[in-house]
Design a protein around this motif. Structure first.
Motif, short mmCIF file in Angstrom:
data_model
loop_
_atom_site.label_atom_id
_atom_site.label_comp_id
_atom_site.label_asym_id
_atom_site.label_seq_id
_atom_site.Cartn_x
_atom_site.Cartn_y
_atom_site.Cartn_z
N TYR A 139 0.81 -1.21 0.00
CA TYR A 139 0.00 0.00 0.00
C TYR A 139 0.85 1.27 0.00
CZ TYR A 139 -3.34 -3.58 1.33
OH TYR A 139 -4.11 -4.72 1.36
N ARG A 140 2.12 1.15 -0.35
CA ARG A 140 3.01 2.30 -0.29
C ARG A 140 2.64 3.38 -1.32
NH1 ARG A 140 8.84 -0.62 -0.28
NH2 ARG A 140 7.76 -1.72 -1.96
N GLU A 141 1.96 2.98 -2.40
CA GLU A 141 1.60 3.94 -3.44
C GLU A 141 0.24 4.59 -3.20
OE1 GLU A 141 3.82 4.74 -5.72
OE2 GLU A 141 5.15 3.29 -4.77
N TRP A 142 -0.44 4.20 -2.14
CA TRP A 142 -1.77 4.77 -1.88
C TRP A 142 -1.67 6.25 -1.50
CZ3 TRP A 142 -6.28 1.66 0.56
CH2 TRP A 142 -6.50 0.49 -0.19
N ARG A 143 -2.67 7.00 -1.96
CA ARG A 143 -2.80 8.41 -1.63
C ARG A 143 -4.22 8.71 -1.15
NH1 ARG A 143 -0.90 11.65 -6.83
NH2 ARG A 143 -2.06 10.01 -7.91
N VAL A 144 -4.46 9.96 -0.82
CA VAL A 144 -5.76 10.41 -0.31
C VAL A 144 -6.30 11.49 -1.24
CG1 VAL A 144 -6.98 11.52 1.59
CG2 VAL A 144 -5.13 9.90 2.07
N ALA A 145 -7.55 11.34 -1.65
CA ALA A 145 -8.25 12.40 -2.39
C ALA A 145 -9.49 12.78 -1.61
CB ALA A 145 -8.63 11.92 -3.79
N VAL A 174 -14.07 10.52 0.91
CA VAL A 174 -12.62 10.30 0.82
C VAL A 174 -12.35 9.09 -0.07
CG1 VAL A 174 -10.52 9.76 2.12
CG2 VAL A 174 -12.24 11.31 3.11
N GLU A 175 -11.43 9.25 -1.00
CA GLU A 175 -10.95 8.17 -1.86
C GLU A 175 -9.52 7.83 -1.47
OE1 GLU A 175 -10.81 5.24 -4.70
OE2 GLU A 175 -12.59 6.52 -4.47
N LEU A 176 -9.25 6.55 -1.31
CA LEU A 176 -7.92 6.07 -0.93
C LEU A 176 -7.43 5.10 -1.99
CD1 LEU A 176 -8.77 5.10 2.77
CD2 LEU A 176 -7.86 7.29 1.98
N GLY A 177 -6.16 5.20 -2.36
CA GLY A 177 -5.63 4.23 -3.30
C GLY A 177 -4.59 4.82 -4.22
N ASP A 178 -4.20 4.03 -5.20
CA ASP A 178 -3.24 4.45 -6.21
C ASP A 178 -4.03 4.91 -7.43
OD1 ASP A 178 -1.03 4.90 -7.77
OD2 ASP A 178 -0.63 2.78 -8.18
N PHE A 179 -4.55 6.12 -7.35
CA PHE A 179 -5.46 6.62 -8.37
C PHE A 179 -4.74 7.51 -9.38
CE2 PHE A 179 -6.01 9.02 -4.34
CZ PHE A 179 -5.41 10.22 -4.71
N THR A 180 -5.42 7.78 -10.48
CA THR A 180 -4.95 8.72 -11.49
C THR A 180 -5.52 10.10 -11.18
OG1 THR A 180 -4.75 7.04 -13.21
CG2 THR A 180 -5.02 9.32 -13.95
N LEU A 181 -4.69 11.12 -11.27
CA LEU A 181 -5.09 12.47 -10.91
C LEU A 181 -4.92 13.40 -12.11
CD1 LEU A 181 -5.88 14.61 -8.76
CD2 LEU A 181 -3.44 14.82 -8.23
N ILE A 182 -6.01 14.07 -12.48
CA ILE A 182 -6.00 15.08 -13.54
C ILE A 182 -6.39 16.41 -12.90
CG2 ILE A 182 -7.01 15.78 -15.74
CD1 ILE A 182 -7.71 12.82 -16.21
N GLN A 183 -5.63 17.45 -13.18
CA GLN A 183 -5.88 18.74 -12.54
C GLN A 183 -6.10 19.83 -13.58
OE1 GLN A 183 -2.16 18.41 -10.07
NE2 GLN A 183 -3.55 18.96 -8.40
N PHE A 184 -7.01 20.75 -13.27
CA PHE A 184 -7.23 21.92 -14.12
C PHE A 184 -7.85 23.01 -13.26
CE2 PHE A 184 -11.06 19.32 -14.37
CZ PHE A 184 -12.08 20.26 -14.20
N LYS A 185 -7.89 24.20 -13.81
CA LYS A 185 -8.57 25.30 -13.14
C LYS A 185 -9.78 25.73 -13.95
CE LYS A 185 -4.70 27.25 -10.53
NZ LYS A 185 -3.88 28.47 -10.26
N VAL A 194 -10.20 12.73 -10.10
CA VAL A 194 -9.55 11.52 -9.59
C VAL A 194 -10.23 10.31 -10.21
CG1 VAL A 194 -9.14 10.16 -7.52
CG2 VAL A 194 -8.89 12.65 -7.44
N LEU A 195 -9.45 9.39 -10.76
CA LEU A 195 -9.99 8.18 -11.36
C LEU A 195 -9.34 6.97 -10.70
CD1 LEU A 195 -9.37 10.13 -14.33
CD2 LEU A 195 -11.37 8.71 -14.69
N ALA A 196 -10.18 6.14 -10.08
CA ALA A 196 -9.73 4.91 -9.43
C ALA A 196 -10.28 3.71 -10.20
CB ALA A 196 -10.22 4.88 -7.98
N GLY A 197 -9.64 2.58 -10.03
CA GLY A 197 -10.05 1.39 -10.74
C GLY A 197 -9.14 1.14 -11.93
N ARG A 198 -9.40 0.08 -12.64
CA ARG A 198 -8.59 -0.26 -13.81
C ARG A 198 -9.07 0.56 -15.00
NH1 ARG A 198 -7.32 -6.47 -14.77
NH2 ARG A 198 -6.41 -6.01 -12.72
N LEU A 199 -8.19 1.43 -15.49
CA LEU A 199 -8.57 2.39 -16.50
C LEU A 199 -8.26 1.88 -17.91
CD1 LEU A 199 -7.30 5.75 -14.95
CD2 LEU A 199 -9.48 4.59 -14.58
N PRO A 200 -9.04 2.35 -18.89
CA PRO A 200 -8.66 2.12 -20.28
C PRO A 200 -7.59 3.13 -20.67
CG PRO A 200 -10.60 3.48 -20.20
CD PRO A 200 -10.26 3.15 -18.75
N LYS A 201 -7.10 3.05 -21.91
CA LYS A 201 -6.28 4.14 -22.40
C LYS A 201 -7.13 5.40 -22.38
CE LYS A 201 -3.31 1.32 -25.36
NZ LYS A 201 -2.83 1.07 -26.76
#
Length: 607
Positions: A139-145, A174-185, A194-201
């Motif tokens: 779980y070392r790659e887990w983060r918090v969103a 709260v989302e916990l895990g090794d998720f993908t993070l996309i940021q914008f303003k 934040v996208l969790a789960g097995r993602l497509p391309k």
């Protein structure tokens, strides 16, 4: 100010789906502290009994263990404590929905309503919460969103967070895990996707660009600045996921893999368009229901139902603006919007319940009907989401016509924001009284709207959709359904079966046909067929979906079919007299023939 209430939550046993929670109360009630968990989560109007997932609970003070007794389905009382009271408990979380809590070796997610016991008598006290990581190198790659305000935690890191009170604490999932993070303003405000789960391309740049367009349109619709300093979209991606739940500065979403944009894709595929509509819906709720809200929800009663006849305005009008935002933000064109609108109209027309239950009744009865549909639901109820959206359409176009385009539903929504929503969390919460919504609409527009509201909300009369759409140059096509996948839309040469059986079907074992819903006053009901019946034979041929379609294609109104069906384990025989297929499927098409109506349409769609 009272000392802070402190929580610590640890995803301690992912393999057992258990969160370990500790709660420290510095100044507990001398008579014994009462603790309780909400029975429902705002935005999902059903009593869900979250406390049933607490599998162990114990209490202690400086002297050692204390007695803690369960009082009812949601409450416990700890014995009088000497000094601070600490309560420790385990919460089982294995629900993939956006409403509760989930934990396994791949991710964790929780709403505060599922995991944080409230301290009765101190619900207005400031709150701190430590979010701890699960133990182990896996779980070392887990983060918090989360949209919770960090206290000592670094961005996306485990650590300490804070909230002004309990109500705020439980409104930041709260989302916990090794998720993908996309940021914008959007309008200068940071947004995290934040996208969790097995993602497509994933075409992350397109996703960010499209969602940003939605956010900026809606922020400007209600007026800058945005009512939050940062916003988080938390999305769990799976094979067939769909759903969302709004919060004051975030939303929890579920999406299917094929609903996300992939590199190189052109155009806007239908699943992605639907997902953007969901994003738009939940984001619009930031204003309409999280801040502009019924008086019955200000504050939310944690111990039971909150009744209101206004959900048509809060869920239905949000449903009206979700797809409308897509066209106004430039993500879809007018024809695509009309296709979506035709789907909504068709869905309402196909349910006999729209002639049984009013929108006001649907709103009030949400606690016992909408979230508890059964085989008779299409005959007995109407959705305040879909019919509420159509009522919003009628109201909007009526106001535009009667004021020669000077006023619209947009002005009503913006007035409600200024009066009820803008300062909702800054001062004493004030909700919209049951009669106040209509009064504001009349005040803003200067129109007498009561007769229209009586039709839209308090009667089961058909909505005046065809006429209001005609005034903005939109032609109406009413036709029979063409195949099971026909959701509505304009067809130049519709080729529909001449007959129908008056039931909705589903595949059954062995390639047979099961009746999912038998519709009121239709042929199937008249023959005595019922929901759950499995059709075995039609005129001595196996009752496969293909054979049923073939029989309907060849038959004419008045023809009779002999049907054999199993009800439970009993074989029964029925004489099914077919009727003409109803024209309950709608298509919409732009009409460019009248310049004034074309101008009115453009002003509506491009506002």
């Amino acid at each position: 100010m009272k000392p802070a209430i402190h929580y610590r939550i640890n995803p301690a046993s992912p393999e057992a789906h258990l969160f370990e929670v500790s709660l420290t109360v510095e100044q507990p009630d001398p008579a014994g502290q009462l603790l309780s968990l909400p029975v429902w989560i705002p935005g999902s109007y059903l009593v869900r009994e979250f406390a049933r997932h607490i599998v162990r609970i114990e209490a202690e003070d400086a002297r050692g263990p204390l007695a803690i007794d369960k009082l009812d389905k949601r409450s416990w009382r700890a014995a009088p404590a000497e000094g601070a009271l600490t309560v420790r408990y385990s919460v089982y979380g294995y629900d993939l929905s956006v409403r509760t809590a989930y934990l396994d070796q791949t991710r964790g997610f929780f709403n505060g309503t599922s995991v944080f016991l409230g301290v009765e008598g101190q619900l207005d006290a400031p709150v701190t919460v430590d979010i701890a990581p699960p133990a182990g190198k896996d779980y070392r790659e887990w983060r918090v969103a989360t949209s919770l305000t960090p206290l000592k935690a670094k961005p996306y890191a485990f650590g300490s967070y804070r909230a002004a009170n309990y109500d705020e604490l439980i409104d930041h999932p709260v989302e916990l895990g090794d998720f993908t993070l996309i940021q914008f303003k959007a309008c200068g405000v940071p947004h995290d996707f934040v996208l969790a789960g097995r993602l497509p391309k994933l075409d992350s740049k397109r996703l960010a660009r499209d969602v940003k367009a939605i956010c900026e349109y809606q922020i400007r619709f209600f007026g800058e600045p945005a009512p939050f300093e940062r916003y988080v979209f938390m999305t769990f991606v799976s094979g067939d996921g769909y759903g969302g739940l709004e919060h004051r500065a975030s939303t929890a979403l579920m999406a299917s893999r094929d609903s996300l944009p992939q590199p190189g894709e052109r155009g806007l595929k239908s699943p992605y368009r639907q997902f953007l509509g969901l994003v738009s819906h939940e984001y619009f709720h930031t204003w309409n229901v999280k801040r502009i809200k019924p008086a019955a929800y200000a504050p939310y009663p944690a111990d039971g139902e909150a009744y209101s006849r206004l959900l048509w305005a809060f869920e239905g009008l949000t449903s009206y603006y979700d797809d409308l935002t897509l066209v106004r933000a430039g993500l879809i064109d007018a024809d695509s919007y009309l296709e979506l609108l035709s789907h909504t109209i068709t869905g309402v027309l196909r349910n006999p319940g729209s002639a049984v239950q009013t929108l006001a009744e649907s709103s009030f009865d949400t606690w016992i009907k909408y979230y508890r549909p059964d085989e008779n639901a299409p005959n007995s109820m109407v959705s305040y989401y879909t019919k509420g959206a159509l009522a919003g359409l009628c109201l909007d176009l009526h106001i535009r016509r009667e004021t020669a385009g000077r006023q619209s539903l947009d002005d009503v929504m913006q007035a409600l924001w200024q009066r009820y929503g803008r300062d909702f969390y800054a001062g004493k919460p004030v909700g919209v009284a049951e009669e106040a919504w209509e009064a504001v609409a009349e005040e803003v527009t200067g129109l007498t709207l009561e007769p229209l509201f009586d039709t839209l909300l308090r009667s089961t009369e058909p909505l005046p959709l065809e006429s209001v759409l005609a005034q903005v140059g939109i032609d109406w096509q009413a036709r029979a359904q063409v195949g099971a996948g026909d959701k509505g839309g304009w067809l130049e040469q519709p080729k529909a079966p001449a007959t129908w059986i008056g039931a909705r079907t589903a595949a059954a074992d062995g390639g047979l046909v099961k009746l999912a819903h038998v519709l009121s006053d239709g042929p199937a009901m008249a023959a005595g067929l019922a929901a759950g019946d499995v059709l075995v034979a039609i005129d001595d041929l196996k009752a496969s979906p293909a054979n049923l379609d073939a029989a309907l294609a060849l038959a004419r109104p008045g023809d009779k079919l002999e049907v054999l069906a199993f009800r439970r384990d009993e074989l029964m025989r029925f004489k099914l007299r077919l009727e003409a297929a109803p024209a309950n499927t709608v298509g919409l098409k732009r009409n460019e023939g009248d310049a004034a109506r074309v101008t009115a349409r453009k002003e509506w769609l491009n506002a």
